[in-house]
Design a protein around this motif. Structure first.
Motif, short mmCIF file in Angstrom:
data_model
loop_
_atom_site.label_atom_id
_atom_site.label_comp_id
_atom_site.label_asym_id
_atom_site.label_seq_id
_atom_site.Cartn_x
_atom_site.Cartn_y
_atom_site.Cartn_z
N ASP A 84 0.87 -1.17 0.00
CA ASP A 84 0.00 0.00 0.00
C ASP A 84 0.91 1.22 0.00
O ASP A 84 1.64 1.45 0.96
CB ASP A 84 -0.90 0.03 1.24
CG ASP A 84 -1.98 -1.02 1.19
OD1 ASP A 84 -2.54 -1.23 0.10
OD2 ASP A 84 -2.27 -1.62 2.24
N LEU A 85 0.87 1.97 -1.07
CA LEU A 85 1.74 3.14 -1.17
C LEU A 85 1.07 4.37 -0.56
O LEU A 85 0.57 5.24 -1.25
CB LEU A 85 2.14 3.39 -2.62
CG LEU A 85 3.11 2.38 -3.20
CD1 LEU A 85 3.38 2.65 -4.67
CD2 LEU A 85 4.42 2.37 -2.42
N TYR A 86 1.07 4.40 0.78
CA TYR A 86 0.58 5.59 1.48
C TYR A 86 1.57 6.71 1.27
O TYR A 86 2.71 6.50 0.86
CB TYR A 86 0.45 5.28 2.99
CG TYR A 86 -0.54 4.19 3.29
CD1 TYR A 86 -1.91 4.39 3.14
CD2 TYR A 86 -0.11 2.95 3.75
CE1 TYR A 86 -2.81 3.39 3.43
CE2 TYR A 86 -1.00 1.94 4.04
CZ TYR A 86 -2.36 2.16 3.88
OH TYR A 86 -3.24 1.17 4.16
N LYS A 87 1.19 7.94 1.56
CA LYS A 87 2.06 9.09 1.34
C LYS A 87 3.43 8.90 2.02
O LYS A 87 4.45 9.17 1.42
CB LYS A 87 1.40 10.38 1.84
CG LYS A 87 0.23 10.80 1.01
CD LYS A 87 0.70 11.24 -0.36
CE LYS A 87 -0.49 11.68 -1.20
NZ LYS A 87 -0.15 11.85 -2.58
N LYS A 88 3.43 8.45 3.27
CA LYS A 88 4.68 8.27 3.99
C LYS A 88 5.52 7.17 3.32
O LYS A 88 6.73 7.29 3.20
CB LYS A 88 4.42 7.91 5.44
CG LYS A 88 5.69 7.77 6.26
CD LYS A 88 5.38 7.51 7.71
CE LYS A 88 6.67 7.38 8.49
NZ LYS A 88 6.43 7.13 9.90
N VAL A 89 4.86 6.12 2.86
CA VAL A 89 5.58 5.03 2.19
C VAL A 89 6.16 5.53 0.86
O VAL A 89 7.31 5.26 0.54
CB VAL A 89 4.65 3.82 1.95
CG1 VAL A 89 5.33 2.76 1.12
CG2 VAL A 89 4.18 3.25 3.28
N GLU A 90 5.37 6.28 0.11
CA GLU A 90 5.85 6.82 -1.17
C GLU A 90 7.09 7.67 -0.97
O GLU A 90 8.02 7.62 -1.77
CB GLU A 90 4.76 7.63 -1.85
CG GLU A 90 3.67 6.80 -2.47
CD GLU A 90 2.60 7.65 -3.14
OE1 GLU A 90 2.64 8.89 -3.03
OE2 GLU A 90 1.70 7.06 -3.75
N LYS A 91 7.11 8.45 0.09
CA LYS A 91 8.24 9.34 0.38
C LYS A 91 9.52 8.55 0.61
O LYS A 91 10.59 8.94 0.19
CB LYS A 91 7.92 10.19 1.61
CG LYS A 91 8.98 11.20 1.97
CD LYS A 91 8.51 12.04 3.13
CE LYS A 91 9.52 11.94 4.23
NZ LYS A 91 9.19 12.69 5.42
#
Length: 94
Positions: A84-91
């Motif tokens: 799941d590419l949440y905003k924090k993960v994407e960063k």
């Protein structure tokens, strides 16, 4: 022995080899555990699944199949999940 004296540790940074187990030993240990506690008491996870140039659909099919075949008869449970590419993960994601 690892002693946790707080919420942060540099152990992975300096001793990463501790966290990269021999895959064949893991399979053997899983089978041993299954023999001890029964096939309905152990399961494995294949995750997170994400697709890239390196980790293609074909890569995941091959890797999953190899593990599943190695563990056949030693478990009835597998859990898979996609990243799941949440905003924090994407960063923080490469």
């Amino acid at each position: 022995m690892i002693i946790n004296t707080g919420q942060r540790t540099d152990i992975p940074a300096f001793y990463s080899r501790w966290f990269v187990p021999d895959k064949h030993k893991l399979i053997d240990d899983f089978k041993l555990l299954s023999d001890m506690v029964g096939v309905n008491s152990v399961g494995w996870r294949y995750d997170p699944i994400f697709l890239s140039d390196r980790y293609t659909h074909e890569y995941h099919i091959k890797a999953f199949t190899q593990i599943a075949e190695a563990l056949a008869g030693y478990t009835n449970t597998v859990v898979i999940s996609f990243i799941d590419l949440y905003k924090k993960v994407e960063k923080n994601f490469p």
